[in-house]
Design a protein around this motif. Structure first.
Motif, mmCIF file in Angstrom:
data_model
loop_
_atom_site.group_PDB
_atom_site.id
_atom_site.type_symbol
_atom_site.label_atom_id
_atom_site.label_comp_id
_atom_site.label_asym_id
_atom_site.label_seq_id
_atom_site.Cartn_x
_atom_site.Cartn_y
_atom_site.Cartn_z
ATOM 1 N N LYS A 25 0.826 -1.203 0.000
ATOM 2 C CA LYS A 25 0.000 0.000 0.000
ATOM 3 C C LYS A 25 0.862 1.256 0.000
ATOM 4 O O LYS A 25 0.565 2.233 -0.687
ATOM 5 N N GLY A 26 1.968 1.220 0.767
ATOM 6 C CA GLY A 26 2.851 2.393 0.856
ATOM 7 C C GLY A 26 3.346 2.824 -0.511
ATOM 8 O O GLY A 26 3.307 4.007 -0.857
ATOM 9 N N ALA A 27 3.787 1.827 -1.304
ATOM 10 C CA ALA A 27 4.319 2.156 -2.626
ATOM 11 C C ALA A 27 3.228 2.762 -3.507
ATOM 12 O O ALA A 27 3.480 3.704 -4.264
ATOM 13 N N PHE A 28 2.025 2.250 -3.384
ATOM 14 C CA PHE A 28 0.929 2.789 -4.194
ATOM 15 C C PHE A 28 0.564 4.205 -3.737
ATOM 16 O O PHE A 28 0.252 5.065 -4.553
ATOM 17 N N ASP A 29 0.630 4.399 -2.415
ATOM 18 C CA ASP A 29 0.355 5.747 -1.912
ATOM 19 C C ASP A 29 1.397 6.730 -2.430
ATOM 20 O O ASP A 29 1.073 7.872 -2.761
ATOM 21 N N ASN A 30 2.652 6.259 -2.504
ATOM 22 C CA ASN A 30 3.700 7.149 -3.010
ATOM 23 C C ASN A 30 3.407 7.588 -4.434
ATOM 24 O O ASN A 30 3.712 8.720 -4.809
ATOM 25 N N VAL A 31 2.851 6.698 -5.221
ATOM 26 C CA VAL A 31 2.501 7.085 -6.590
ATOM 27 C C VAL A 31 1.465 8.200 -6.553
ATOM 28 O O VAL A 31 1.569 9.197 -7.285
ATOM 29 N N ASN A 32 0.502 8.052 -5.670
ATOM 30 C CA ASN A 32 -0.518 9.099 -5.566
ATOM 31 C C ASN A 32 0.100 10.411 -5.127
ATOM 32 O O ASN A 32 -0.239 11.479 -5.642
ATOM 33 N N VAL A 33 1.026 10.319 -4.147
ATOM 34 C CA VAL A 33 1.704 11.524 -3.678
ATOM 35 C C VAL A 33 2.465 12.160 -4.842
ATOM 36 O O VAL A 33 2.389 13.378 -5.065
ATOM 37 N N ALA A 34 3.192 11.320 -5.591
ATOM 38 C CA ALA A 34 3.958 11.843 -6.726
ATOM 39 C C ALA A 34 3.029 12.523 -7.723
ATOM 40 O O ALA A 34 3.354 13.583 -8.275
ATOM 41 N N GLN A 35 1.865 11.898 -7.923
ATOM 42 C CA GLN A 35 0.914 12.487 -8.862
ATOM 43 C C GLN A 35 0.455 13.863 -8.368
ATOM 44 O O GLN A 35 0.396 14.819 -9.142
ATOM 45 N N GLN A 36 0.184 13.939 -7.084
ATOM 46 C CA GLN A 36 -0.268 15.231 -6.543
ATOM 47 C C GLN A 36 0.843 16.274 -6.639
ATOM 48 O O GLN A 36 0.597 17.427 -6.982
ATOM 49 N N GLU A 37 2.064 15.823 -6.351
ATOM 50 C CA GLU A 37 3.180 16.780 -6.420
ATOM 51 C C GLU A 37 3.389 17.257 -7.846
ATOM 52 O O GLU A 37 3.620 18.441 -8.085
#
Lengths: 391, 280
Positions: free
Chosen positions: A284-296
């Motif tokens: 889940k953490g890795a997938f959340d990071n993708v979302n964070v990257a997308q937001q950034e």
């Protein structure tokens, strides 16, 4: 059994004599009954072993147990305890009051049995079915007909039997039926945690009743097989995306219907709904990071867009200002230029301590600085603002 | 009441014997079972055997007769039964492991054969379960991991069904369908898959971040170019006047009264910046 406050008082030994007294006087035979009997008052004094016998003279309670012989107790109690007209007739040792007699003195019993038989037959030959129900009627094991909602008559049990089933309501199967992760492999060998439900109802009652050994379990197994097959054909990204999920739902529904029709199960799949399609909890953490990257990334873009707006707006502003001044300048070039020059010089020289060198104004120095610092070198470094505008 | 019993005792007993005899010599066969009549262990006839496409009500269900005490009746399920396999580990041709969970659906089509060979449908299920397991392992072991996942597409499931059906025929059963219910990675492969998935996500996150920065750069550069065009369109009308105009603006800013009082600028008189100090 007589209650404690019934006229029959204690342990049902009315006229039955002493049934091999075991030291338990009847007064206590029930007195030590488990509490919870509604008439047992709570909060008795501890040395009182049982409830107060209401038929004893008030004041002192039952004599202490085991101090008196059983005969004494019986005698004492028998004198006090005579019924004031109980409900039943004379009691027989079996404990059953006799049934009242019919007027001609015969027993009611055969008639009662007959009535019970008739009632069973009547009840099993009239069937009330609700609006969503249908019933399968079998005559001595053989299917004869299907009855619909409303009142129907059949031959009585055991000749005809009716099995009533709700055919219209949708049944719902939840898979998995608990909160555990159910990981399934996608076509790109990734895993997706799925939970989904299947809605179905009965479309062929005969088939549903007779064809499968366990129709409900079959629905569940077919659902699992169909979902597994469908997920194995999509990538993880598709399985997680809304459009992909809708496609999988439709796919699974059609697949299930095909299989169940092949089994002739008499079941119609009404819909498959994926409640949850998540990456496995461990990733889940890795997938959340993708979302964070997308937001950034989105934030970077929007910041750039805001900056771009500002730059262009300022350019437009500057250009417009220049255009306006230039309009004036073109009307009277020399005069305008001089006026601007003097106005600017006035402003600049008024605001600063001005030092006039041999060739004109060459330095602008705030005096306090001069006092504080050593005299600068002859050819100073030049640091002129290079920006395109006043900040 | 008691008079009737007293007067016709023999008749009553006879009637009772007849009723009991009837009850013993009739059997009620329901729609979802096949009844095999056995005489001293030998199956002699079948009531309500499975017939494909027979509609209910047209079958052999209902009341049938047997000779009491001589003939026994064995009731056999006529419905579609299931064999649920224990999870099996399959090794694909590319040496990857997969835990497979499958089921088969079968029915008894030759009840006499079944009574001779297995006796009960539970026994048939018990016999078929290990066969299903081994057939699944063998047949799926001939494939790559990728085609294991989509086993439904090829011949695999049909091959398994045929192999199992051949075995089931020994028991008078017919295998209708075999399906993979679950296919899971074993523990070790699962951990590896998680690592792979995470690596993929990290790549994706980096790519997304880089793309975001790239887009931002492009947006800024575009804006600058646009601004430059606006400036050029406007100021290019008269470069000389622009020079003067801009210098005046610049002086106003550069030599403005500095509130903090910390600005010291030393410029040579010949400095280009001060051109317009001398000459408007």
């Amino acid at each position: 059994m007589a209650g404690r406050n019934s006229p029959w008082g204690g342990g049902g030994s009315n006229g039955g004599g002493n049934d091999g007294g075991d030291g338990e006087g009847p007064a206590d035979g029930e007195g030590s009954a488990p509490s919870g009997a509604p008439e047992q008052p709570q909060g008795e004094t501890p040395e009182r072993k049982g409830p107060r016998n209401p038929w004893l003279p008030s004041g002192d309670g039952t004599p202490p147990r085991r101090s008196a012989s059983i005969e004494d107790i019986f005698r004492g109690r028998a004198e006090q305890r005579r019924p004031g007209g109980g409900g039943g007739g004379p009691r027989i040792p079996g404990g059953f009051p006799n049934l009242p007699r019919r007027p001609d003195g015969k027993s009611w019993l055969p008639l009662g049995i007959g009535a019970a038989v008739v009632a069973v037959l009547a009840i099993s030959s009239v069937h009330m079915l609700g609006p969503k129900e249908q019933g399968v009627v079998t005559t001595l094991g053989k299917y004869s007909r299907t009855i619909d909602s409303g009142v129907s008559l059949t031959l009585p049990w055991p000749i005809e039997r009716v099995k009533v089933v709700d055919v219209s309501s949708f049944q719902v199967v939840m898979i998995p039926d608990n909160e555990n992760e159910k990981l399934m492999l996608t076509s790109d060998k990734s895993l997706v945690d799925l939970s989904y439900l299947v809605r179905w109802n009965i479309k062929g009652l005969k088939d549903y009743t007779f064809r499968l050994a366990d129709p409900d379990e079959t629905v569940q197994e077919v659902a699992e097989a169909a979902m597994r097959a469908s997920i194995a054909q999509v990538s993880l990204g598709e399985a997680l995306s809304g459009a992909g999920r809708a496609q999988v739902e439709q796919d699974v529904g059609e697949r299930m219907q095909r299989i169940l029709d092949f089994y002739r199960a008499g079941i119609a799949i009404q819909g498959v709904e994926i409640k949850k399609a998540d990456p496995p909890a461990k990733t889940k953490g890795a997938f959340d990071n993708v979302n964070v990257a997308q937001q950034e990334a989105e934030r970077d873009r929007s910041e750039a867009r805001a900056w771009a707006q500002q730059v262009i707006a300022r350019a437009q502003g500057d250009a417009t200002a220049f255009d306006k001044v230039y309009e004036e300048y073109k009307l009277a070039p020399d005069v305008t230029k001089r006026r601007m020059y003097y106005e600017t010089m006035e402003r600049v020289l008024r605001d600063n301590d001005t030092v006039v060198g041999e060739k004109g104004v060459n330095t602008v120095l705030p005096l306090p600085e001069m006092k504080r610092r050593p005299a600068p070198a002859a050819d100073p470094s030049i640091s002129a603002p290079t920006s395109t505008g006043g900040q | 009441m008691s008079n009737i019993w007293q007067d016709y005792k023999a008749a009553w007993i006879a009637a009772g014997a007849v009723v009991i005899g009837l009850m013993m010599s009739t059997i009620v066969v329901s729609e979802d079972e096949q009844a095999v009549v056995v005489q001293t262990g030998r199956p002699v006839r079948v009531y309500n055997p499975f017939v494909a496409n027979a509609d209910y009500g047209q079958t052999g269900a209902g009341v049938h007769f047997r000779i009491p005490l001589v003939e026994q009746v064995i009731r056999i399920d006529k419905r579609l039964l299931s064999v649920d396999m224990q999870q099996q580990q399959v090794l694909s041709t590319d040496q990857q492991r997969l835990n497979v969970d499958a089921y088969a659906r079968y029915r008894i089509i030759d009840p006499i054969k079944m009574v001779r060979s297995a006796g009960t449908s539970d026994r048939v299920t018990q016999q078929l379960e290990p066969i299903l397991s081994s057939v699944v392992r063998q047949e799926l072991g001939k494939r790559t991991f990728q085609s294991l996942l989509t086993a439904e597409r090829g011949q695999a499931m049909d091959n398994i069904r045929k192999l199992l059906d051949r075995e089931a025929a020994e028991y008078g059963a017919q295998v209708v369908d075999v399906r993979i219910k679950r296919a899971d990675l074993p523990e070790g492969a699962l951990a590896a898959a998680f690592v792979r998935m995470e690596a993929g996500r990290q790549e994706e996150a980096k790519t997304i971040a880089a793309q975001g920065q790239r887009d931002a750069q492009i947006i800024r550069a575009d804006a600058e170019a646009q601004a430059a065009r606006i400036y050029a369109d406007s100021f290019g009308k008269d470069a000389q006047f622009y020079d003067f105009y801009r210098a005046m603006q610049s002086y106003s800013v550069s030599f403005a009264k500095d509130q903090a009082g910390g600005k010291t600028i030393l410029l040579s008189p010949d400095n280009a910046y001060l051109n317009h100090f001398r000459e408007p």
